[in-house]
Design a protein around this motif. Structure first.
Motif, PDB file in Angstrom:
ATOM      1  N   SER A   3       0.832  -1.203   0.000  1.00  0.00           N
ATOM      2  CA  SER A   3       0.000   0.000   0.000  1.00  0.00           C
ATOM      3  C   SER A   3       0.870   1.257   0.000  1.00  0.00           C
ATOM      4  O   SER A   3       1.931   1.295   0.628  1.00  0.00           O
ATOM      5  CB  SER A   3      -0.911   0.021   1.235  1.00  0.00           C
ATOM      6  OG  SER A   3      -1.822  -1.058   1.207  1.00  0.00           O
ATOM      7  N   ASP A   5       0.557   5.813  -0.105  1.00  0.00           N
ATOM      8  CA  ASP A   5      -0.309   6.988  -0.056  1.00  0.00           C
ATOM      9  C   ASP A   5      -0.691   7.405  -1.472  1.00  0.00           C
ATOM     10  O   ASP A   5      -1.855   7.696  -1.762  1.00  0.00           O
ATOM     11  CB  ASP A   5       0.389   8.152   0.648  1.00  0.00           C
ATOM     12  CG  ASP A   5       0.617   7.896   2.133  1.00  0.00           C
ATOM     13  OD1 ASP A   5      -0.303   7.371   2.781  1.00  0.00           O
ATOM     14  OD2 ASP A   5       1.722   8.209   2.619  1.00  0.00           O
ATOM     15  N   ARG A 119     -10.949  -1.911  -7.459  1.00  0.00           N
ATOM     16  CA  ARG A 119     -11.365  -1.451  -6.137  1.00  0.00           C
ATOM     17  C   ARG A 119     -11.325  -2.591  -5.126  1.00  0.00           C
ATOM     18  O   ARG A 119     -11.778  -3.697  -5.401  1.00  0.00           O
ATOM     19  CB  ARG A 119     -12.791  -0.878  -6.194  1.00  0.00           C
ATOM     20  CG  ARG A 119     -12.896   0.417  -6.992  1.00  0.00           C
ATOM     21  CD  ARG A 119     -12.239   1.576  -6.282  1.00  0.00           C
ATOM     22  NE  ARG A 119     -12.123   2.764  -7.150  1.00  0.00           N
ATOM     23  CZ  ARG A 119     -11.571   3.896  -6.774  1.00  0.00           C
ATOM     24  NH1 ARG A 119     -11.061   4.027  -5.551  1.00  0.00           N
ATOM     25  NH2 ARG A 119     -11.487   4.910  -7.613  1.00  0.00           N
ATOM     26  N   ASP A 120     -10.750  -2.292  -3.949  1.00  0.00           N
ATOM     27  CA  ASP A 120     -10.751  -3.246  -2.844  1.00  0.00           C
ATOM     28  C   ASP A 120     -12.156  -3.275  -2.244  1.00  0.00           C
ATOM     29  O   ASP A 120     -13.022  -2.471  -2.602  1.00  0.00           O
ATOM     30  CB  ASP A 120      -9.725  -2.814  -1.797  1.00  0.00           C
ATOM     31  CG  ASP A 120      -9.163  -4.001  -1.023  1.00  0.00           C
ATOM     32  OD1 ASP A 120      -9.807  -5.072  -1.040  1.00  0.00           O
ATOM     33  OD2 ASP A 120      -8.088  -3.854  -0.418  1.00  0.00           O
ATOM     34  N   ASP A 122     -13.163  -2.290   0.515  1.00  0.00           N
ATOM     35  CA  ASP A 122     -13.497  -1.052   1.220  1.00  0.00           C
ATOM     36  C   ASP A 122     -13.488   0.172   0.301  1.00  0.00           C
ATOM     37  O   ASP A 122     -13.610   1.315   0.749  1.00  0.00           O
ATOM     38  CB  ASP A 122     -12.534  -0.819   2.387  1.00  0.00           C
ATOM     39  CG  ASP A 122     -11.085  -0.647   1.921  1.00  0.00           C
ATOM     40  OD1 ASP A 122     -10.829  -0.769   0.699  1.00  0.00           O
ATOM     41  OD2 ASP A 122     -10.212  -0.382   2.771  1.00  0.00           O
ATOM     42  N   THR A 124     -10.955   1.157  -1.618  1.00  0.00           N
ATOM     43  CA  THR A 124      -9.609   1.680  -1.887  1.00  0.00           C
ATOM     44  C   THR A 124      -9.175   1.324  -3.307  1.00  0.00           C
ATOM     45  O   THR A 124      -9.416   0.213  -3.787  1.00  0.00           O
ATOM     46  CB  THR A 124      -8.602   1.114  -0.880  1.00  0.00           C
ATOM     47  OG1 THR A 124      -9.012   1.472   0.437  1.00  0.00           O
ATOM     48  CG2 THR A 124      -7.206   1.641  -1.142  1.00  0.00           C
ATOM     49  N   ALA A 125      -8.507   2.266  -3.976  1.00  0.00           N
ATOM     50  CA  ALA A 125      -8.037   2.029  -5.341  1.00  0.00           C
ATOM     51  C   ALA A 125      -6.924   0.991  -5.353  1.00  0.00           C
ATOM     52  O   ALA A 125      -6.035   0.993  -4.502  1.00  0.00           O
ATOM     53  CB  ALA A 125      -7.544   3.333  -5.958  1.00  0.00           C
ATOM     54  N   ARG A 144      -2.055  -1.002  -3.637  1.00  0.00           N
ATOM     55  CA  ARG A 144      -3.135  -0.131  -3.186  1.00  0.00           C
ATOM     56  C   ARG A 144      -2.648   1.318  -3.151  1.00  0.00           C
ATOM     57  O   ARG A 144      -1.463   1.586  -2.966  1.00  0.00           O
ATOM     58  CB  ARG A 144      -3.610  -0.511  -1.776  1.00  0.00           C
ATOM     59  CG  ARG A 144      -4.343  -1.827  -1.676  1.00  0.00           C
ATOM     60  CD  ARG A 144      -4.923  -1.981  -0.268  1.00  0.00           C
ATOM     61  NE  ARG A 144      -5.546  -3.277  -0.064  1.00  0.00           N
ATOM     62  CZ  ARG A 144      -4.909  -4.354   0.380  1.00  0.00           C
ATOM     63  NH1 ARG A 144      -3.620  -4.278   0.670  1.00  0.00           N
ATOM     64  NH2 ARG A 144      -5.541  -5.489   0.530  1.00  0.00           N
ATOM     65  N   ARG A 146      -4.100   5.381  -1.744  1.00  0.00           N
ATOM     66  CA  ARG A 146      -5.117   6.311  -1.249  1.00  0.00           C
ATOM     67  C   ARG A 146      -5.437   7.368  -2.295  1.00  0.00           C
ATOM     68  O   ARG A 146      -6.539   7.917  -2.318  1.00  0.00           O
ATOM     69  CB  ARG A 146      -4.635   6.978   0.041  1.00  0.00           C
ATOM     70  CG  ARG A 146      -4.420   6.020   1.207  1.00  0.00           C
ATOM     71  CD  ARG A 146      -3.670   6.714   2.346  1.00  0.00           C
ATOM     72  NE  ARG A 146      -4.407   7.874   2.853  1.00  0.00           N
ATOM     73  CZ  ARG A 146      -3.863   8.824   3.600  1.00  0.00           C
ATOM     74  NH1 ARG A 146      -2.560   8.772   3.903  1.00  0.00           N
ATOM     75  NH2 ARG A 146      -4.592   9.838   4.030  1.00  0.00           N
ATOM     76  N   LYS A 277     -13.167  11.535  -6.103  1.00  0.00           N
ATOM     77  CA  LYS A 277     -12.914  10.608  -4.989  1.00  0.00           C
ATOM     78  C   LYS A 277     -11.427  10.461  -4.676  1.00  0.00           C
ATOM     79  O   LYS A 277     -10.966  10.891  -3.614  1.00  0.00           O
ATOM     80  CB  LYS A 277     -13.516   9.240  -5.305  1.00  0.00           C
ATOM     81  CG  LYS A 277     -13.369   8.222  -4.187  1.00  0.00           C
ATOM     82  CD  LYS A 277     -14.009   6.900  -4.563  1.00  0.00           C
ATOM     83  CE  LYS A 277     -13.858   5.887  -3.426  1.00  0.00           C
ATOM     84  NZ  LYS A 277     -14.473   4.583  -3.748  1.00  0.00           N
ATOM     85  N   ASP A 278     -10.663   9.897  -5.615  1.00  0.00           N
ATOM     86  CA  ASP A 278      -9.261   9.593  -5.312  1.00  0.00           C
ATOM     87  C   ASP A 278      -8.378   9.465  -6.552  1.00  0.00           C
ATOM     88  O   ASP A 278      -7.320   8.844  -6.500  1.00  0.00           O
ATOM     89  CB  ASP A 278      -9.172   8.301  -4.490  1.00  0.00           C
ATOM     90  CG  ASP A 278      -9.830   7.108  -5.186  1.00  0.00           C
ATOM     91  OD1 ASP A 278     -10.285   7.253  -6.343  1.00  0.00           O
ATOM     92  OD2 ASP A 278      -9.910   6.032  -4.559  1.00  0.00           O
TER      93      ASP A 278
END
Length: 405
Positions: A3, A5, A119-120, A122, A124-125, A144, A146, A277-278
């Motif tokens: 993962s 940021d 997408r996870d 939850d 998350t990308a 992953r 954020r 979103k992200d």
């Protein structure tokens, strides 16, 4: 699955600048770039870029101190740069310098071909990519993020998958050949006995419909190498044929060719750069290449810088609306210039008759001075109102045929 940021997709000037900005602020960053990617580009960078982004002299392979505008009639107009220069970079080495600088700031580097954003559970990308050259095989790696920065160029896959309307952005297609720079002729005045009319400190820009029906062709020296290229949005136009003709006319057809490259170049900023979103776009993926001139390196790096600033605001507030700040800040600073250049391209590049008049206008001292000041400093020149009035009336004279071409 690891993962981060931020995952930056694309390691050109925009992506590398964004990655450096995030890494310098302590965020975990993955910079993903394709293997053996060199973008076709004239390589011109203004003094403001060199200053604002701390570009060392070692990356400036040549200094152009004039431009020569060549009309359909082959009449030429020289535009000297009074007391300054335009820096020329070799994208093969310049882009790698920027990527390595981002790495030294703390960004992790990876080589691979972007596949998709998943997408996870939850939300998350997840960035899926083929490692290495990405050619053949079914191996996929996933990480992953954020926040995802899409800096993967024109026709961006990140943009197509994540930002509505991105797939409809118009493009010019550019093709160039990198050749060995020929020996300079005295004062750049050659063309005799088959010799190239070449000056290593001058950029030649050809406004000729036979070389491009809607854009221009160029010969841009890069020290020991030179870029010879052309752009057009006309899908039926032969870019390779135009470059071959340009090389013959400029007596560069016998010079050794080092490599050939082609790619689309967007000429209109997208109306939206984020997905709410992200995901945030930057550089060519966001469409920030100047119309009429096709200049992109400075605007790409500014876009990367603004993407990092908007992303940091997003992390600080947790509010995805902060991502809109990148486009808002860019358009506030450069939107008017893009609008004016867009009008110029649509009007002056539509016929050889208009191109001839455009080159005539370029010989005006007021036009030359204000053009270079705007280019070098990347802002419209608001002072000298009398000069602007003179240019306005001279333009009208050309438009209505009162002035000689």
């Amino acid at each position: 699955m690891k993962s981060y940021d931020v995952v930056v997709v694309g390691g050109g000037p925009s992506g590398a600048t964004a990655a450096e900005g995030f890494a310098k602020n302590g965020l975990s960053v993955l910079l993903l770039d394709r293997q053996d990617r060199i973008k076709p580009c004239g390589g011109a960078v203004p003094p403001r870029l060199i200053r604002d982004f701390r570009i060392p002299d070692s990356q400036i392979v040549a200094r152009a101190r004039s431009a020569r505008m060549i009309a359909p009639s082959d009449r030429s107009v020289d535009m000297p740069i009074d007391g300054g220069y335009v820096g020329m970079v070799d994208r093969e080495h310049f882009d790698e310098f920027l990527r390595e600088r981002a790495h030294l700031a703390g960004a992790e580097r990876a080589t691979g071909a972007f596949e998709r954003v998943e997408r996870d559970t939850d939300g998350t990308a997840i960035i899926a990519f083929k490692p290495g050259a990405g050619r053949g095989g079914d191996e996929i790696e996933r990480v992953r993020a954020r926040l995802v920065i899409g800096a993967d160029g024109a026709r961006s896959q990140v943009a197509k998958q994540c930002v509505k309307g991105a797939e409809r952005n118009p493009c010019v297609f550019a093709y160039h050949e990198i050749i060995e720079s020929p020996a300079e002729t005295a004062g750049g005045q050659g063309g005799l006995d088959g010799a190239a009319d070449f000056d290593g400190a001058r950029c030649d820009v050809y406004y000729q419909g036979k070389l491009s029906p809607d854009f221009y062709a160029w010969v841009f020296p890069h020290g020991p190498q030179t870029s010879v290229g052309v752009g057009s949005a006309n899908k039926g136009f032969s870019l390779k044929g135009a470059v071959a003709e340009l090389r013959r006319n400029a007596h560069l057809d016998g010079v050794k060719t080092i490599r050939r490259e082609g790619a689309p170049i967007p000429l209109k900023p997208l109306k939206r750069w984020d997905n709410g979103k992200d995901v945030l776009l930057a550089g060519d993926a966001a469409g920030v290449v100047a119309p009429a001139s096709g200049e992109g390196i400075y605007y790409a790096m500014v876009g990367g810088q603004l993407a990092a600033e908007a992303g940091l605001a997003f992390f600080a507030t947790g509010d995805a609306k902060a991502l809109k700040g990148a486009r808002k800040a860019f358009m506030k600073a450069h939107g008017r210039v893009f609008w004016i250049l867009g009008i110029m391209q649509k009007f002056w590049y539509t016929s050889d008759k208009r191109r001839e008049k455009f080159v005539s206008i370029c010989q005006d001292p007021d036009v030359q001075r204000l053009t270079w000041e705007a280019y070098m400093n990347k802002e419209l020149v608001k002072r000298e109102p009398v000069a602007h009035v003179r240019i306005f009336f001279k333009d009208l004279a050309h438009l209505f045929g009162f002035a000689k071409a």
